[in-house]
Design an enzyme around this catalytic site. Structure first.
Site, PDB file in Angstrom:
ATOM      1  N   SER A   1     -14.319   7.939  -1.977  1.00  0.00           N
ATOM      2  CA  SER A   1     -13.051   7.659  -1.315  1.00  0.00           C
ATOM      3  C   SER A   1     -12.787   8.747  -0.271  1.00  0.00           C
ATOM      4  O   SER A   1     -13.707   9.473   0.111  1.00  0.00           O
ATOM      5  CB  SER A   1     -11.959   7.605  -2.379  1.00  0.00           C
ATOM      6  OG  SER A   1     -10.754   7.183  -1.825  1.00  0.00           O
ATOM      7  N   LEU A   2     -11.561   8.865   0.172  1.00  0.00           N
ATOM      8  CA  LEU A   2     -11.189   9.892   1.139  1.00  0.00           C
ATOM      9  C   LEU A   2      -9.870  10.521   0.706  1.00  0.00           C
ATOM     10  O   LEU A   2      -8.986   9.815   0.209  1.00  0.00           O
ATOM     11  CB  LEU A   2     -10.968   9.271   2.532  1.00  0.00           C
ATOM     12  CG  LEU A   2     -12.181   8.764   3.289  1.00  0.00           C
ATOM     13  CD1 LEU A   2     -11.734   7.919   4.474  1.00  0.00           C
ATOM     14  CD2 LEU A   2     -13.033   9.936   3.776  1.00  0.00           C
TER      15      LEU A   2
ATOM     16  N   TYR B   1       1.967   1.869  -3.496  1.00  0.00           N
ATOM     17  CA  TYR B   1       0.822   2.363  -4.276  1.00  0.00           C
ATOM     18  C   TYR B   1       0.573   3.836  -3.947  1.00  0.00           C
ATOM     19  O   TYR B   1       0.405   4.672  -4.847  1.00  0.00           O
ATOM     20  CB  TYR B   1      -0.418   1.517  -3.958  1.00  0.00           C
ATOM     21  CG  TYR B   1      -1.663   1.992  -4.652  1.00  0.00           C
ATOM     22  CD1 TYR B   1      -2.027   1.480  -5.899  1.00  0.00           C
ATOM     23  CD2 TYR B   1      -2.499   2.956  -4.076  1.00  0.00           C
ATOM     24  CE1 TYR B   1      -3.183   1.911  -6.548  1.00  0.00           C
ATOM     25  CE2 TYR B   1      -3.644   3.398  -4.709  1.00  0.00           C
ATOM     26  CZ  TYR B   1      -3.982   2.868  -5.943  1.00  0.00           C
ATOM     27  OH  TYR B   1      -5.124   3.297  -6.571  1.00  0.00           O
ATOM     28  N   ASP B   2       0.574   4.158  -2.636  1.00  0.00           N
ATOM     29  CA  ASP B   2       0.314   5.545  -2.221  1.00  0.00           C
ATOM     30  C   ASP B   2       1.366   6.493  -2.806  1.00  0.00           C
ATOM     31  O   ASP B   2       1.049   7.630  -3.167  1.00  0.00           O
ATOM     32  CB  ASP B   2       0.284   5.660  -0.691  1.00  0.00           C
ATOM     33  CG  ASP B   2      -0.961   5.008  -0.083  1.00  0.00           C
ATOM     34  OD1 ASP B   2      -1.913   4.713  -0.841  1.00  0.00           O
ATOM     35  OD2 ASP B   2      -0.977   4.788   1.139  1.00  0.00           O
TER      36      ASP B   2
ATOM     37  N   LYS C   1      -9.275   4.196  10.797  1.00  0.00           N
ATOM     38  CA  LYS C   1      -9.535   3.849   9.398  1.00  0.00           C
ATOM     39  C   LYS C   1      -9.314   2.346   9.290  1.00  0.00           C
ATOM     40  O   LYS C   1      -8.172   1.873   9.325  1.00  0.00           O
ATOM     41  CB  LYS C   1      -8.610   4.622   8.466  1.00  0.00           C
ATOM     42  CG  LYS C   1      -8.895   4.352   7.017  1.00  0.00           C
ATOM     43  CD  LYS C   1      -8.141   5.318   6.129  1.00  0.00           C
ATOM     44  CE  LYS C   1      -8.552   5.161   4.681  1.00  0.00           C
ATOM     45  NZ  LYS C   1      -8.222   3.844   4.131  1.00  0.00           N
TER      46      LYS C   1
ATOM     47  N   GLU D   1     -17.165  -1.116   7.247  1.00  0.00           N
ATOM     48  CA  GLU D   1     -15.997  -1.820   6.736  1.00  0.00           C
ATOM     49  C   GLU D   1     -16.027  -3.238   7.288  1.00  0.00           C
ATOM     50  O   GLU D   1     -16.026  -3.434   8.509  1.00  0.00           O
ATOM     51  CB  GLU D   1     -14.756  -1.057   7.217  1.00  0.00           C
ATOM     52  CG  GLU D   1     -13.520  -1.303   6.457  1.00  0.00           C
ATOM     53  CD  GLU D   1     -13.395  -0.503   5.158  1.00  0.00           C
ATOM     54  OE1 GLU D   1     -14.326   0.223   4.766  1.00  0.00           O
ATOM     55  OE2 GLU D   1     -12.340  -0.657   4.515  1.00  0.00           O
TER      56      GLU D   1
ATOM     57  N   GLU E   1     -11.905   8.667  13.916  1.00  0.00           N
ATOM     58  CA  GLU E   1     -12.195   7.216  13.959  1.00  0.00           C
ATOM     59  C   GLU E   1     -11.008   6.461  13.396  1.00  0.00           C
ATOM     60  O   GLU E   1     -10.281   7.001  12.556  1.00  0.00           O
ATOM     61  CB  GLU E   1     -13.399   6.896  13.054  1.00  0.00           C
ATOM     62  CG  GLU E   1     -14.643   7.642  13.412  1.00  0.00           C
ATOM     63  CD  GLU E   1     -15.720   7.500  12.326  1.00  0.00           C
ATOM     64  OE1 GLU E   1     -15.609   6.612  11.458  1.00  0.00           O
ATOM     65  OE2 GLU E   1     -16.651   8.302  12.366  1.00  0.00           O
TER      66      GLU E   1
ATOM     67  N   ASP F   1       0.835  -1.203   0.000  1.00  0.00           N
ATOM     68  CA  ASP F   1       0.000   0.000   0.000  1.00  0.00           C
ATOM     69  C   ASP F   1       0.869   1.252   0.000  1.00  0.00           C
ATOM     70  O   ASP F   1       0.540   2.253  -0.639  1.00  0.00           O
ATOM     71  CB  ASP F   1      -0.923   0.009   1.221  1.00  0.00           C
ATOM     72  CG  ASP F   1      -2.021  -1.035   1.109  1.00  0.00           C
ATOM     73  OD1 ASP F   1      -2.127  -1.688   0.036  1.00  0.00           O
ATOM     74  OD2 ASP F   1      -2.771  -1.207   2.091  1.00  0.00           O
TER      75      ASP F   1
ATOM     76  N   ARG G   1     -18.411  -1.661  -2.833  1.00  0.00           N
ATOM     77  CA  ARG G   1     -18.338  -0.319  -3.424  1.00  0.00           C
ATOM     78  C   ARG G   1     -18.200  -0.384  -4.943  1.00  0.00           C
ATOM     79  O   ARG G   1     -18.712   0.485  -5.648  1.00  0.00           O
ATOM     80  CB  ARG G   1     -17.144   0.429  -2.807  1.00  0.00           C
ATOM     81  CG  ARG G   1     -17.015   1.846  -3.311  1.00  0.00           C
ATOM     82  CD  ARG G   1     -15.909   2.603  -2.582  1.00  0.00           C
ATOM     83  NE  ARG G   1     -14.588   2.018  -2.831  1.00  0.00           N
ATOM     84  CZ  ARG G   1     -13.430   2.605  -2.545  1.00  0.00           C
ATOM     85  NH1 ARG G   1     -13.443   3.798  -1.971  1.00  0.00           N
ATOM     86  NH2 ARG G   1     -12.290   2.014  -2.794  1.00  0.00           N
TER      87      ARG G   1
HETATM   88  P1  NAD Z   1      -9.128   4.943   1.011  1.00  0.00           P
HETATM   89  O1  NAD Z   1      -8.860   3.603   1.620  1.00  0.00           O
HETATM   90  O2  NAD Z   1      -7.992   5.880   0.975  1.00  0.00           O
HETATM   91  O3  NAD Z   1     -10.376   5.623   1.759  1.00  0.00           O
HETATM   92  C1  NAD Z   1     -11.739   5.369   1.565  1.00  0.00           C
HETATM   93  C2  NAD Z   1     -12.255   4.166   2.260  1.00  0.00           C
HETATM   94  O4  NAD Z   1     -11.909   4.149   3.632  1.00  0.00           O
HETATM   95  C3  NAD Z   1     -13.753   4.122   2.292  1.00  0.00           C
HETATM   96  O5  NAD Z   1     -14.260   3.579   1.096  1.00  0.00           O
HETATM   97  C4  NAD Z   1     -14.045   3.228   3.465  1.00  0.00           C
HETATM   98  O6  NAD Z   1     -14.244   1.947   3.005  1.00  0.00           O
HETATM   99  C5  NAD Z   1     -12.761   3.211   4.247  1.00  0.00           C
HETATM  100  N1  NAD Z   1     -12.909   3.477   5.679  1.00  0.00           N
HETATM  101  C6  NAD Z   1     -12.314   2.731   6.663  1.00  0.00           C
HETATM  102  N2  NAD Z   1     -12.613   3.193   7.859  1.00  0.00           N
HETATM  103  C7  NAD Z   1     -13.437   4.255   7.680  1.00  0.00           C
HETATM  104  C8  NAD Z   1     -14.088   5.143   8.576  1.00  0.00           C
HETATM  105  N3  NAD Z   1     -13.934   5.056   9.897  1.00  0.00           N
HETATM  106  N4  NAD Z   1     -14.846   6.113   8.039  1.00  0.00           N
HETATM  107  C9  NAD Z   1     -14.989   6.238   6.695  1.00  0.00           C
HETATM  108  N5  NAD Z   1     -14.405   5.421   5.789  1.00  0.00           N
HETATM  109  C10 NAD Z   1     -13.626   4.437   6.294  1.00  0.00           C
HETATM  110  O7  NAD Z   1      -9.606   4.826  -0.420  1.00  0.00           O
HETATM  111  P2  NAD Z   1      -9.662   3.580  -1.303  1.00  0.00           P
HETATM  112  O8  NAD Z   1      -9.834   4.073  -2.662  1.00  0.00           O
HETATM  113  O9  NAD Z   1     -10.636   2.624  -0.728  1.00  0.00           O
HETATM  114  O10 NAD Z   1      -8.265   2.864  -1.159  1.00  0.00           O
HETATM  115  C11 NAD Z   1      -7.085   3.450  -1.458  1.00  0.00           C
HETATM  116  C12 NAD Z   1      -6.058   2.728  -0.624  1.00  0.00           C
HETATM  117  O11 NAD Z   1      -6.091   1.318  -0.903  1.00  0.00           O
HETATM  118  C13 NAD Z   1      -4.701   3.206  -1.011  1.00  0.00           C
HETATM  119  O12 NAD Z   1      -4.324   4.306  -0.223  1.00  0.00           O
HETATM  120  C14 NAD Z   1      -3.863   1.985  -0.812  1.00  0.00           C
HETATM  121  O13 NAD Z   1      -3.432   1.999   0.536  1.00  0.00           O
HETATM  122  C15 NAD Z   1      -4.805   0.838  -1.024  1.00  0.00           C
HETATM  123  N6  NAD Z   1      -4.594   0.268  -2.367  1.00  0.00           N
HETATM  124  C16 NAD Z   1      -3.512  -0.506  -2.516  1.00  0.00           C
HETATM  125  C17 NAD Z   1      -3.219  -1.078  -3.761  1.00  0.00           C
HETATM  126  C18 NAD Z   1      -2.017  -1.953  -3.909  1.00  0.00           C
HETATM  127  O14 NAD Z   1      -1.729  -2.376  -5.028  1.00  0.00           O
HETATM  128  N7  NAD Z   1      -1.311  -2.270  -2.841  1.00  0.00           N
HETATM  129  C19 NAD Z   1      -4.054  -0.832  -4.857  1.00  0.00           C
HETATM  130  C20 NAD Z   1      -5.170  -0.025  -4.674  1.00  0.00           C
HETATM  131  C21 NAD Z   1      -5.427   0.530  -3.424  1.00  0.00           C
END
Ligand code: NAD
Length: 336
Positions: free
Chosen positions: A88-89, A42-43, A121, A178, A119, A39, A142
């Site tokens: 997303s966030l 990716y970030d 995550k 989640e 909260e 992650d 989603r």
């Molecule tokens: P995100 O994880 O940055 O944020 C949005 C998600 O957070 C929401 O959809 C929700 O499901 C979750 N969430 C968890 N706790 C929450 C809370 N208390 N309140 C609100 N939401 C909450 O966005 P994303 O698009 O879901 O994921 C991106 C992240 O996923 C990246 O930052 C990366 O870390 C990971 N990712 C990794 C790869 C990889 O190849 N390793 C690929 C894609 C994404």
């Protein structure tokens, strides 16, 4: 696909390269539940693309992974339209980023003060649960944010998702949360695989997501999947509380599981203290959290802040520093 810069330093070529890489990794992560980079890696790619798009407006594109949700709805399940998109966030990686977000929100609110709910995550799979007259009728992933997968049969096997609500619930209720695979279940699964000489599962997040996105509800049941819920919508019945904190209390009264670490604060200092405390305790829970989500509490302030692209302006995910992907394997005695 390598994260090498374009040889000629051309920003458009580099943006194209980064987009291709990010879509490739989105496919592995969201659709295959089997990422091939961490992650943190990716970030870093995503941040590079964001910076490039900020510095060079000419390379921006509405179809960039910075603008769209990375997943899609697979044809293994019936598709479900989300009446309210599942977004997303925005991310913060430092106290400076969090302070910049706080200043931006203060400016957008014309200098008003605002309370914040912080909260954990949860690093799991985002789901939407639909209840009619108090009965669970549909659960969806989603997907691409607009269209998800109907995984109701599996979600019925998640112990902490109520089948029937308690209390004074609205007739139409949509809940978001989640779903995750508890770490002790993950460890047990891998111990068994080690005993059988099978390859180990890489991490709880993707094993949990894969559990909900496979077709046998018995498998889901056997893995003791759980949920933390974090928001709801009542289809305009006008019974919404005035703030997010009160909404969480309301959700609890309907029978949903609300994370006990959730807290409410007035200042960035307090939020940072909470973040430091959560970071210090990140291995104390039976689930993974990859940061702290900070949300403006007042729903009327949330409404006036609105959304920017795929992200609400009223919330930010303050990420924990990346850890080595092998952490979980260290707990497993592969000789058992
Ligand atoms: P995100 O994880 O940055 O944020 C949005 C998600 O957070 C929401 O959809 C929700 O499901 C979750 N969430 C968890 N706790 C929450 C809370 N208390 N309140 C609100 N939401 C909450 O966005 P994303 O698009 O879901 O994921 C991106 C992240 O996923 C990246 O930052 C990366 O870390 C990971 N990712 C990794 C790869 C990889 O190849 N390793 C690929 C894609 C994404």
């Amino acid at each position: 696909l390598s994260p090498e810069p374009a040889p000629d330093g051309n920003p458009l070529a580099r943006a194209r390269e980064l987009r291709d890489q990010l879509w490739f990794h989105n496919e592995r992560y969201y659709n295959d539940d089997a990422p091939v980079i961490s992650d943190g890696q990716y970030d870093a790619l995503m941040q590079e693309l964001r910076d490039l798009e900020a510095e060079h407006p000419e390379v921006r594109s509405a179809s960039s992974p910075t603008q769209l949700i990375g997943g899609s709805a697979s044809d293994r399940f019936p598709q479900v339209q989300h009446p309210i998109p599942m977004l997303s966030l925005a991310n913060a990686f430092s106290r400076d980023d969090l302070e910049a977000w706080h200043r931006r929100v203060t400016d957008l609110l014309d200098g008003q003060t605002f309370r914040m709910v912080a909260e954990l995550k949860i690093d799991g799979l985002a789901v939407r649960l639909v209840y009619r007259e108090g009965a669970f009728v549909l659960g969806a992933t989603r997907g691409n944010g607009q269209t998800g997968e109907d995984v109701s049969r599996n979600l019925r096997e998640v112990e902490s998702i109520p089948h029937a609500l308690h209390g004074d619930f609205p007739a139409d209720l949509e809940v978001r949360g989640e779903v995750y695979l508890p770490l002790d279940s993950f460890q047990r699964m891998n111990e068994e695989r080690a005993r059988n000489g099978e390859p180990l599962y890489a991490n709880p997040r993707n094993t949990g997501a894969g559990t909900i996105r496979q077709l046998d509800p018995e498998v889901t049941r056997s893995r003791n999947m759980q949920i933390w819920t974090y928001s709801f919508n009542d289809a305009g019945e006008a019974s919404m509380p005035a703030g997010h904190w009160a909404a969480l209390e309301r959700l609890r009264s309907y029978g949903f599981r609300i994370n006990p670490e959730n807290s409410v604060f007035n200042t960035v200092d307090e939020v940072c203290e909470f973040y430091d405390d959560m970071l210090a305790r990140r291995h104390d829970w039976n689930y993974e959290a990859d940061g702290v989500v900070v949300k403006v509490d007042s729903l009327s302030q949330q409404n006036s802040l609105g959304f920017a692209g795929r992200e609400p302006r009223w919330a930010i995910a303050y990420k924990f520093p990346a850890e080595r992907a092998t952490t979980h394997l260290l707990h497993i005695d592969i000789n058992v």
